[in-house]
Design a protein around this motif. Structure first.
Motif, PDB file in Angstrom:
ATOM      1  N   THR A   1       0.844  -1.198   0.000  1.00 13.02           N
ATOM      2  CA  THR A   1       0.000   0.000   0.000  1.00 13.02           C
ATOM      3  C   THR A   1       0.879   1.248   0.000  1.00 13.02           C
ATOM      4  O   THR A   1       2.052   1.194   0.397  1.00 13.02           O
ATOM      5  N   TYR A   2       0.306   2.356  -0.433  1.00 11.83           N
ATOM      6  CA  TYR A   2       1.057   3.611  -0.421  1.00 11.83           C
ATOM      7  C   TYR A   2       0.104   4.779  -0.233  1.00 11.83           C
ATOM      8  O   TYR A   2      -1.093   4.690  -0.524  1.00 11.83           O
ATOM      9  N   ASP A   3       0.644   5.873   0.266  1.00  9.42           N
ATOM     10  CA  ASP A   3      -0.112   7.105   0.500  1.00  9.42           C
ATOM     11  C   ASP A   3       0.484   8.183  -0.391  1.00  9.42           C
ATOM     12  O   ASP A   3       1.647   8.573  -0.214  1.00  9.42           O
ATOM     13  N   ILE A   4      -0.289   8.656  -1.351  1.00  7.56           N
ATOM     14  CA  ILE A   4       0.237   9.623  -2.309  1.00  7.56           C
ATOM     15  C   ILE A   4       0.453  10.995  -1.709  1.00  7.56           C
ATOM     16  O   ILE A   4       1.089  11.848  -2.326  1.00  7.56           O
ATOM     17  N   THR A   5      -0.079  11.254  -0.509  1.00  4.33           N
ATOM     18  CA  THR A   5       0.049  12.576   0.094  1.00  4.33           C
ATOM     19  C   THR A   5       1.333  12.737   0.889  1.00  4.33           C
ATOM     20  O   THR A   5       1.578  13.795   1.459  1.00  4.33           O
ATOM     21  N   HIS A   6       2.169  11.690   0.958  1.00  5.92           N
ATOM     22  CA  HIS A   6       3.424  11.767   1.698  1.00  5.92           C
ATOM     23  C   HIS A   6       4.557  11.180   0.862  1.00  5.92           C
ATOM     24  O   HIS A   6       4.324  10.412  -0.078  1.00  5.92           O
ATOM     25  N   TYR A   7       5.771  11.554   1.209  1.00  7.23           N
ATOM     26  CA  TYR A   7       6.915  10.908   0.581  1.00  7.23           C
ATOM     27  C   TYR A   7       6.834   9.415   0.859  1.00  7.23           C
ATOM     28  O   TYR A   7       6.445   8.998   1.946  1.00  7.23           O
ATOM     29  N   GLN A   8       7.220   8.611  -0.120  1.00  7.01           N
ATOM     30  CA  GLN A   8       7.096   7.165   0.018  1.00  7.01           C
ATOM     31  C   GLN A   8       8.111   6.633   1.041  1.00  7.01           C
ATOM     32  O   GLN A   8       9.325   6.771   0.835  1.00  7.01           O
ATOM     33  N   PRO A   9       7.629   6.015   2.125  1.00  5.50           N
ATOM     34  CA  PRO A   9       8.563   5.512   3.147  1.00  5.50           C
ATOM     35  C   PRO A   9       9.241   4.211   2.744  1.00  5.50           C
ATOM     36  O   PRO A   9      10.291   3.857   3.284  1.00  5.50           O
ATOM     37  N   ILE A  10       8.648   3.476   1.796  1.00  4.91           N
ATOM     38  CA  ILE A  10       9.195   2.196   1.341  1.00  4.91           C
ATOM     39  C   ILE A  10       9.479   2.290  -0.154  1.00  4.91           C
ATOM     40  O   ILE A  10       8.611   2.662  -0.941  1.00  4.91           O
ATOM     41  N   LEU A  11      10.707   1.980  -0.545  1.00  5.29           N
ATOM     42  CA  LEU A  11      11.089   1.944  -1.949  1.00  5.29           C
ATOM     43  C   LEU A  11      11.768   0.608  -2.229  1.00  5.29           C
ATOM     44  O   LEU A  11      12.410   0.028  -1.361  1.00  5.29           O
ATOM     45  N   PHE A  12      11.618   0.140  -3.460  1.00  5.52           N
ATOM     46  CA  PHE A  12      12.229  -1.125  -3.867  1.00  5.52           C
ATOM     47  C   PHE A  12      13.431  -0.811  -4.755  1.00  5.52           C
ATOM     48  O   PHE A  12      13.298  -0.124  -5.769  1.00  5.52           O
ATOM     49  N   CYS A  13      14.581  -1.310  -4.328  1.00  2.00           N
ATOM     50  CA  CYS A  13      15.853  -0.937  -4.951  1.00  2.00           C
ATOM     51  C   CYS A  13      16.418  -2.071  -5.788  1.00  2.00           C
ATOM     52  O   CYS A  13      16.609  -3.194  -5.301  1.00  2.00           O
ATOM     53  N   ALA A  14      16.695  -1.778  -7.050  1.00  2.00           N
ATOM     54  CA  ALA A  14      17.272  -2.771  -7.962  1.00  2.00           C
ATOM     55  C   ALA A  14      18.792  -2.666  -7.959  1.00  2.00           C
ATOM     56  O   ALA A  14      19.364  -1.609  -7.660  1.00  2.00           O
ATOM     57  N   GLU A  15      19.432  -3.763  -8.305  1.00  2.00           N
ATOM     58  CA  GLU A  15      20.891  -3.768  -8.459  1.00  2.00           C
ATOM     59  C   GLU A  15      21.216  -3.459  -9.917  1.00  2.00           C
ATOM     60  O   GLU A  15      21.705  -4.308 -10.654  1.00  2.00           O
ATOM     61  N   GLY A  16      20.907  -2.244 -10.336  1.00  2.00           N
ATOM     62  CA  GLY A  16      21.136  -1.835 -11.711  1.00  2.00           C
ATOM     63  C   GLY A  16      19.879  -1.966 -12.559  1.00  2.00           C
ATOM     64  O   GLY A  16      18.934  -2.681 -12.199  1.00  2.00           O
ATOM     65  N   PHE A  17      19.859  -1.281 -13.712  1.00  2.00           N
ATOM     66  CA  PHE A  17      18.659  -1.297 -14.546  1.00  2.00           C
ATOM     67  C   PHE A  17      18.454  -2.658 -15.196  1.00  2.00           C
ATOM     68  O   PHE A  17      17.326  -3.009 -15.552  1.00  2.00           O
ATOM     69  N   GLY A  18      19.514  -3.420 -15.335  1.00  2.00           N
ATOM     70  CA  GLY A  18      19.354  -4.770 -15.871  1.00  2.00           C
ATOM     71  C   GLY A  18      18.419  -5.600 -15.018  1.00  2.00           C
ATOM     72  O   GLY A  18      17.623  -6.392 -15.546  1.00  2.00           O
ATOM     73  N   GLU A  19      18.456  -5.421 -13.706  1.00  2.00           N
ATOM     74  CA  GLU A  19      17.542  -6.153 -12.840  1.00  2.00           C
ATOM     75  C   GLU A  19      16.118  -5.639 -13.000  1.00  2.00           C
ATOM     76  O   GLU A  19      15.157  -6.422 -12.914  1.00  2.00           O
ATOM     77  N   VAL A  20      15.956  -4.350 -13.223  1.00  2.00           N
ATOM     78  CA  VAL A  20      14.619  -3.816 -13.498  1.00  2.00           C
ATOM     79  C   VAL A  20      14.042  -4.490 -14.739  1.00  2.00           C
ATOM     80  O   VAL A  20      12.886  -4.928 -14.755  1.00  2.00           O
ATOM     81  N   GLU A  21      14.844  -4.589 -15.786  1.00  2.00           N
ATOM     82  CA  GLU A  21      14.384  -5.234 -17.015  1.00  2.00           C
ATOM     83  C   GLU A  21      14.049  -6.700 -16.783  1.00  2.00           C
ATOM     84  O   GLU A  21      13.024  -7.195 -17.277  1.00  2.00           O
ATOM     85  N   ASN A  22      14.895  -7.395 -16.032  1.00  2.00           N
ATOM     86  CA  ASN A  22      14.685  -8.829 -15.822  1.00  2.00           C
ATOM     87  C   ASN A  22      13.520  -9.120 -14.882  1.00  2.00           C
ATOM     88  O   ASN A  22      12.702 -10.006 -15.159  1.00  2.00           O
ATOM     89  N   VAL A  23      13.445  -8.389 -13.774  1.00  2.00           N
ATOM     90  CA  VAL A  23      12.437  -8.677 -12.756  1.00  2.00           C
ATOM     91  C   VAL A  23      11.110  -7.999 -13.078  1.00  2.00           C
ATOM     92  O   VAL A  23      10.064  -8.642 -13.186  1.00  2.00           O
ATOM     93  N   VAL A  24      11.125  -6.674 -13.236  1.00  2.00           N
ATOM     94  CA  VAL A  24       9.886  -5.941 -13.515  1.00  2.00           C
ATOM     95  C   VAL A  24       9.440  -6.173 -14.956  1.00  2.00           C
ATOM     96  O   VAL A  24       8.287  -6.524 -15.220  1.00  2.00           O
ATOM     97  N   GLY A  25      10.372  -5.993 -15.891  1.00  2.00           N
ATOM     98  CA  GLY A  25      10.030  -6.229 -17.294  1.00  2.00           C
ATOM     99  C   GLY A  25       9.628  -7.669 -17.543  1.00  2.00           C
ATOM    100  O   GLY A  25       8.681  -7.942 -18.294  1.00  2.00           O
ATOM    101  N   GLY A  26      10.325  -8.596 -16.894  1.00  2.00           N
ATOM    102  CA  GLY A  26       9.971 -10.009 -17.039  1.00  2.00           C
ATOM    103  C   GLY A  26       8.588 -10.311 -16.494  1.00  2.00           C
ATOM    104  O   GLY A  26       7.834 -11.102 -17.072  1.00  2.00           O
ATOM    105  N   PHE A  27       8.249  -9.669 -15.373  1.00  2.00           N
ATOM    106  CA  PHE A  27       6.901  -9.826 -14.814  1.00  2.00           C
ATOM    107  C   PHE A  27       5.854  -9.309 -15.795  1.00  2.00           C
ATOM    108  O   PHE A  27       4.850  -9.987 -16.068  1.00  2.00           O
ATOM    109  N   PHE A  28       6.067  -8.115 -16.340  1.00  2.00           N
ATOM    110  CA  PHE A  28       5.113  -7.561 -17.301  1.00  2.00           C
ATOM    111  C   PHE A  28       4.968  -8.467 -18.526  1.00  2.00           C
ATOM    112  O   PHE A  28       3.879  -8.613 -19.080  1.00  2.00           O
TER     113      PHE A  28
END
Length: 298
Positions: free
Chosen positions: A252-279
């Motif tokens: 869950t998230y609250d758009i009225t505040h700075y996001q207290p939880i962020l998900f950090c990738a080990e480089g954009f290659g992981e974004v492509e593999n994990v997030v892009g792969g999921f999509f």
């Protein structure tokens, strides 16, 4: 901030076709009749626009162009320190003007030859399936209004600075553009509202509020961070968690505040593999399995 945590101000339309944007009472432009009139006019233009029509011209004022100049100047400094290399590369490719607010048609002239993406106008909130699904076709629905000139470094809602400076510079890079298109294909593939909402949250915690590590430093690649003067500087205070689409899809998230939880990738290659792969692979059954896994105690 909006009391009901609305990402976009509600828009209604009269029988004569004129739109009214309902700004919350504490919105910076709420007591400015000229600003409200321009917001209503822009919303009307967006609602009247039809695919294939020329993009309507937004009648910006000198004060609004000055907002663009101030924000671009301040964000440029922060981007050099906090933005991911891929975003900076896209920014260099797109070369947005910093002395005036570009019309969406001007942005399209720069963007389409790079990755095939283009902007179309939106009055405000666009239904999830329409917004995300259109990404599969290289179409990004964008607001045209700009934040109020009284607080140029703050906006309680996504404006053209967020849409163009945040997302546009991402969309100018092929690797980003592929992930955006995959998100659109994912949205069209699923059949349930639950699955679509899950996809939207993964998008939120990646392409809107994603961070990654580069050369030992945490850098931002999400458009929500890259267009926010305040929030991009607060990343160091967030709870950084590993990239995990199961957790992202139920977080869950609250758009009225700075996001207290962020998900950090080990480089954009992981974004492509994990997030892009999921999509690339997601369907309703996969969402059910991931949601169940995320809710099961370790």
């Amino acid at each position: 901030m909006f009391e009901e945590a609305q990402l976009y101000a509600p828009v209604t339309r009269s029988e004569t076709g004129e739109a009214t944007v309902h700004l919350d009472h504490d919105h910076p432009g709420a007591s400015d009749p000229e600003y409200r009139a321009r917001r209503n006019a822009l919303a009307t233009l967006a609602m009247e626009w039809q695919p294939g029509d020329p993009i309507p011209v937004a009648p910006y004022t000198d004060a609004e162009h000055e907002v663009w100049r101030v924000v671009c100047r301040e964000l440029h400094r922060l981007h050099e320190r906090h933005a991911s290399a891929l975003y900076l590369d896209g920014k260099q490719r797109l070369r947005l003007p910093e002395d005036h607010i570009p019309q969406l048609s001007e942005v399209n002239q720069r963007l389409r030859p790079l990755t095939g993406f283009g902007y179309v106008p939106a009055a405000g909130l666009v239904p999830l399936l329409q917004f995300y699904g259109s990404l599969a076709d290289g179409v990004f629905h964008s607001t045209q209004y700009v934040r109020h000139h009284s607080v140029p470094l703050y906006t309680p809602e996504p404006d053209v600075l967020h849409e163009v400076v945040g997302h546009g510079n991402c969309l100018a890079h092929d690797r980003f553009a592929r992930v955006y298109r995959s998100a659109g294909e994912a949205a069209r593939r699923v059949e349930t509202e639950e699955a679509l909402e899950f996809i939207s949250k993964v998008f939120w915690f990646s392409l809107e509020f994603g961070v990654l590590r580069e050369k030992g430093e945490v850098r931002s690649y999400g458009a929500g961070l890259l267009s926010s003067y305040g929030e991009i500087q607060q990343v160091a205070d967030a709870d950084l968690r590993p990239l995990d689409v199961a957790r992202m899809g139920v977080q869950t998230y609250d758009i009225t505040h700075y996001q207290p939880i962020l998900f950090c990738a080990e480089g954009f290659g992981e974004v492509e593999n994990v997030v892009g792969g999921f999509f690339d692979e997601v369907d309703d059954d996969l969402v059910q399995r991931l949601a169940h896994a995320a809710s099961t105690p370790a």
